[in-house]
Design a protein around this motif. Structure first.
Motif, mmCIF file in Angstrom:
data_model
loop_
_atom_site.group_PDB
_atom_site.id
_atom_site.type_symbol
_atom_site.label_atom_id
_atom_site.label_comp_id
_atom_site.label_asym_id
_atom_site.label_seq_id
_atom_site.Cartn_x
_atom_site.Cartn_y
_atom_site.Cartn_z
ATOM 1 N N VAL A 191 27.868 -9.570 -20.101
ATOM 2 C CA VAL A 191 27.542 -10.355 -21.447
ATOM 3 C C VAL A 191 28.295 -9.768 -22.612
ATOM 4 C CG1 VAL A 191 25.669 -10.676 -23.095
ATOM 5 C CG2 VAL A 191 25.007 -10.730 -20.603
ATOM 6 N N ASN A 192 28.585 -8.495 -22.498
ATOM 7 C CA ASN A 192 29.215 -7.831 -23.763
ATOM 8 C C ASN A 192 30.889 -8.236 -23.590
ATOM 9 O OD1 ASN A 192 27.245 -6.404 -24.630
ATOM 10 N ND2 ASN A 192 27.540 -4.480 -23.443
ATOM 11 N N THR A 193 31.371 -8.353 -22.158
ATOM 12 C CA THR A 193 32.697 -8.927 -22.131
ATOM 13 C C THR A 193 32.849 -10.504 -22.569
ATOM 14 O OG1 THR A 193 33.024 -7.462 -20.061
ATOM 15 C CG2 THR A 193 34.358 -9.544 -20.183
ATOM 16 N N ALA A 194 31.964 -10.970 -22.321
ATOM 17 C CA ALA A 194 31.925 -12.481 -22.744
ATOM 18 C C ALA A 194 32.021 -12.788 -24.231
ATOM 19 C CB ALA A 194 30.633 -13.370 -22.453
ATOM 20 N N HIS A 195 31.076 -11.725 -24.856
ATOM 21 C CA HIS A 195 31.328 -11.683 -26.359
ATOM 22 C C HIS A 195 32.892 -10.958 -26.837
ATOM 23 C CE1 HIS A 195 26.928 -11.918 -26.656
ATOM 24 N NE2 HIS A 195 27.027 -12.026 -27.758
ATOM 25 N N ASP A 196 33.498 -10.447 -26.019
ATOM 26 C CA ASP A 196 34.798 -9.908 -26.391
ATOM 27 C C ASP A 196 35.510 -11.101 -26.312
ATOM 28 O OD1 ASP A 196 34.147 -7.344 -26.822
ATOM 29 O OD2 ASP A 196 34.622 -6.729 -25.012
ATOM 30 N N GLU A 197 35.381 -12.095 -25.481
ATOM 31 C CA GLU A 197 36.418 -12.987 -24.986
ATOM 32 C C GLU A 197 36.154 -14.233 -25.614
ATOM 33 O OE1 GLU A 197 36.646 -13.421 -20.718
ATOM 34 O OE2 GLU A 197 37.288 -11.459 -20.387
ATOM 35 N N VAL A 198 34.970 -14.680 -26.093
ATOM 36 C CA VAL A 198 34.723 -16.020 -26.725
ATOM 37 C C VAL A 198 34.275 -15.732 -28.058
ATOM 38 C CG1 VAL A 198 33.291 -17.796 -26.423
ATOM 39 C CG2 VAL A 198 33.857 -16.842 -24.295
ATOM 40 N N GLN B 138 21.470 -18.338 -24.529
ATOM 41 C CA GLN B 138 20.314 -18.680 -23.695
ATOM 42 C C GLN B 138 20.738 -18.847 -22.281
ATOM 43 O OE1 GLN B 138 17.183 -18.855 -25.231
ATOM 44 N NE2 GLN B 138 18.586 -18.187 -27.046
ATOM 45 N N LEU B 139 22.010 -18.572 -21.966
ATOM 46 C CA LEU B 139 22.954 -18.794 -20.550
ATOM 47 C C LEU B 139 21.881 -18.339 -19.550
ATOM 48 C CD1 LEU B 139 25.035 -19.701 -18.932
ATOM 49 C CD2 LEU B 139 26.357 -17.646 -19.789
ATOM 50 N N GLY B 140 21.168 -17.078 -19.735
ATOM 51 C CA GLY B 140 20.606 -16.385 -18.714
ATOM 52 C C GLY B 140 19.440 -17.002 -17.876
ATOM 53 N N ALA B 141 19.046 -17.975 -18.653
ATOM 54 C CA ALA B 141 17.972 -18.720 -18.166
ATOM 55 C C ALA B 141 18.399 -19.996 -17.163
ATOM 56 C CB ALA B 141 17.205 -19.514 -19.048
ATOM 57 N N VAL C 148 31.720 -19.741 -22.577
ATOM 58 C CA VAL C 148 30.687 -18.591 -22.198
ATOM 59 C C VAL C 148 30.302 -18.495 -20.693
ATOM 60 C CG1 VAL C 148 28.316 -17.746 -22.670
ATOM 61 C CG2 VAL C 148 29.862 -18.663 -24.659
ATOM 62 N N LEU C 149 29.994 -19.404 -20.322
ATOM 63 C CA LEU C 149 29.678 -19.541 -18.718
ATOM 64 C C LEU C 149 30.783 -19.017 -17.894
ATOM 65 C CD1 LEU C 149 27.899 -20.327 -16.459
ATOM 66 C CD2 LEU C 149 28.967 -22.555 -16.392
ATOM 67 N N SER C 150 32.176 -19.553 -18.143
ATOM 68 C CA SER C 150 33.159 -18.919 -17.506
ATOM 69 C C SER C 150 33.430 -17.414 -17.517
ATOM 70 C CB SER C 150 34.418 -19.846 -17.633
ATOM 71 O OG SER C 150 35.709 -19.228 -17.045
ATOM 72 N N ALA C 151 33.366 -17.134 -18.742
ATOM 73 C CA ALA C 151 33.651 -15.710 -18.816
ATOM 74 C C ALA C 151 32.770 -14.779 -18.386
ATOM 75 C CB ALA C 151 33.663 -15.401 -20.325
ATOM 76 N N TYR C 152 31.501 -15.257 -18.399
ATOM 77 C CA TYR C 152 30.156 -14.464 -17.811
ATOM 78 C C TYR C 152 30.321 -14.346 -16.536
ATOM 79 C CZ TYR C 152 25.420 -13.447 -16.720
ATOM 80 O OH TYR C 152 24.308 -13.040 -16.082
ATOM 81 N N MET C 153 30.591 -15.750 -15.894
ATOM 82 C CA MET C 153 30.803 -15.371 -14.317
ATOM 83 C C MET C 153 31.998 -14.811 -13.777
ATOM 84 S SD MET C 153 27.769 -16.821 -13.209
ATOM 85 C CE MET C 153 28.286 -16.994 -11.526
#
Length: 364
Positions: free
Chosen positions: A129-136, A110-113, A337-342
């Motif tokens: 988003v895909n990178t965040a899935h790879d990292e977290v 739900q991070l996008g909201a 997740v927030l850190s990886a995404y940003m």
């Protein structure tokens, strides 16, 4: 005589090789389904790209397997409120998950909201988003806890305001009634605007009857439901693109597939995100122009109003730290997740109006 024997032996060996049956290709039958029709970009991309790309990859990797896809698009098997469970329970093998309907089961998605004003570049956003899935690991685990495997993210074009009257400043939002999904109410905090919960199917009537004065939405959604007829001012606030779901596969099914099939599905899932994002960006460019053309003869005509950049910055900075609040509710994994995404967004060239991970990094 020796040459004749050698020639005969060679010819015999060659004939045996030619007569040997070719390795049989195994056909794997999988069901692919969705709650939405293929005319919707994130579903159309599954049919137009993911399916053939998976088989192309398999052919390239030795041609030992081919997938025969049984298609059940457009809500044939389930509706929008059951996308996650329908994949996890095996009603379909592969399908699109509507993450906005799954806040309790997929809270980290739900991070996008809570990260508006970061970018309108959907390809860069979905890659992040895909990178965040790879990292977290916790992000991947959340999917697997629901017996599904994440393959690739999907999303929408940037959100703007579609209004009955033009507005050109944040101050003009004061007292306005806007219709949108409840999750987007966070984007109106401290602006003085009020939200009436609604969706694409209700916006037209909400605005026409005066229950709302406009909506927060995206061009690709507004065009087909003709909201521009009652809200003719397209106010380019460019709140940002957002991810709305993901392509996923039943975990039990996936783990039972040959490794090469798993690899090709993962590869095709990621390229699905790229294909889909580029498709959406093109649809968004043409959608706005089409609305202007279709609404040229109405009164008032459809017009594009540019919201000043300084007002966008003011809006982004006026909002409370909704990302930090989200992290506090969802724990350490949410911070990761927030850190990886940003970080991935910035690495992809995005320049967010607000670095939502700034407060999280400072508190670590």
């Amino acid at each position: 005589m020796r040459k004749s024997k050698t020639a005969f032996a060679t010819a015999t060996a060659l004939s045996l090789v030619l007569a040997a049956p070719a390795l049989a290709q195994e056909t794997i039958e999988l069901t692919v389904a969705s709650s939405h029709p293929t005319t919707i970009a994130w579903v159309g991309g599954i049919q137009a790209h993911f399916q053939p790309e998976t088989n192309r990859c398999l052919a390239e990797r030795g041609n030992a397997y081919e997938i025969s896809w049984r298609e059940a698009y457009g809500g044939q098997l389930y509706r929008a409120n059951a996308t996650l469970t329908s994949i996890g329970d095996g009603i379909t093998d592969v399908g699109w998950v509507f993450i906005g309907m799954e806040p309790s089961k997929l809270p980290l998605m739900q991070l996008g909201a809570v990260t508006p004003f970061v970018t309108d570049d959907l390809p860069a956003l979905l890659d992040a988003v895909n990178t965040a899935h790879d990292e977290v690991e916790a992000l991947r685990q959340q999917w697997e806890d629901n017996n599904v495997v994440f393959l690739g993210a999907s999303g929408n074009d940037t959100y703007d305001l579609f209004m009955r009257e033009p507005i050109r400043s944040l101050a003009e939002l004061q007292g306005r009634r806007l219709t949108a999904p409840q999750s987007l109410s966070l984007w109106l905090l401290e602006t003085g605007a009020a939200l009436k919960e609604g969706g694409l199917t209700t916006y037209y009537t909400d605005i026409q009857t005066g229950l709302a004065e406009g909506t927060i939405s995206m061009a690709t959604g507004i065009l087909p439901v003709k909201v521009y007829e009652v809200a003719p001012y397209i106010v380019r606030t460019n709140i940002g693109a957002i991810w709305n779901g993901a392509l996923a596969v039943n975990r039990d099914v996936f783990e039972g597939l040959p490794e090469v099939v798993q690899d090709c599905m993962r590869q095709a899932g990621r390229s699905y995100s790229t294909y889909h994002a580029q498709d959406v960006m093109e649809r968004a460019r043409t959608a706005t122009q089409t609305m202007v053309e279709l609404g040229a003869s109405q009164n008032p005509p459809v017009q594009v109003v540019d919201f000043p950049e300084e007002e966008r910055v003011k809006w982004a900075q006026t909002l409370p730290d909704i990302a930090a609040d989200w992290v506090e509710r969802n724990g350490r994994a949410a911070a990761e997740v927030l850190s990886a995404y940003m970080n991935a967004l910035r690495a992809n060239g995005a320049t967010p109006l607000r670095d939502w991970d700034e407060g999280i990094a400072a508190s670590r």
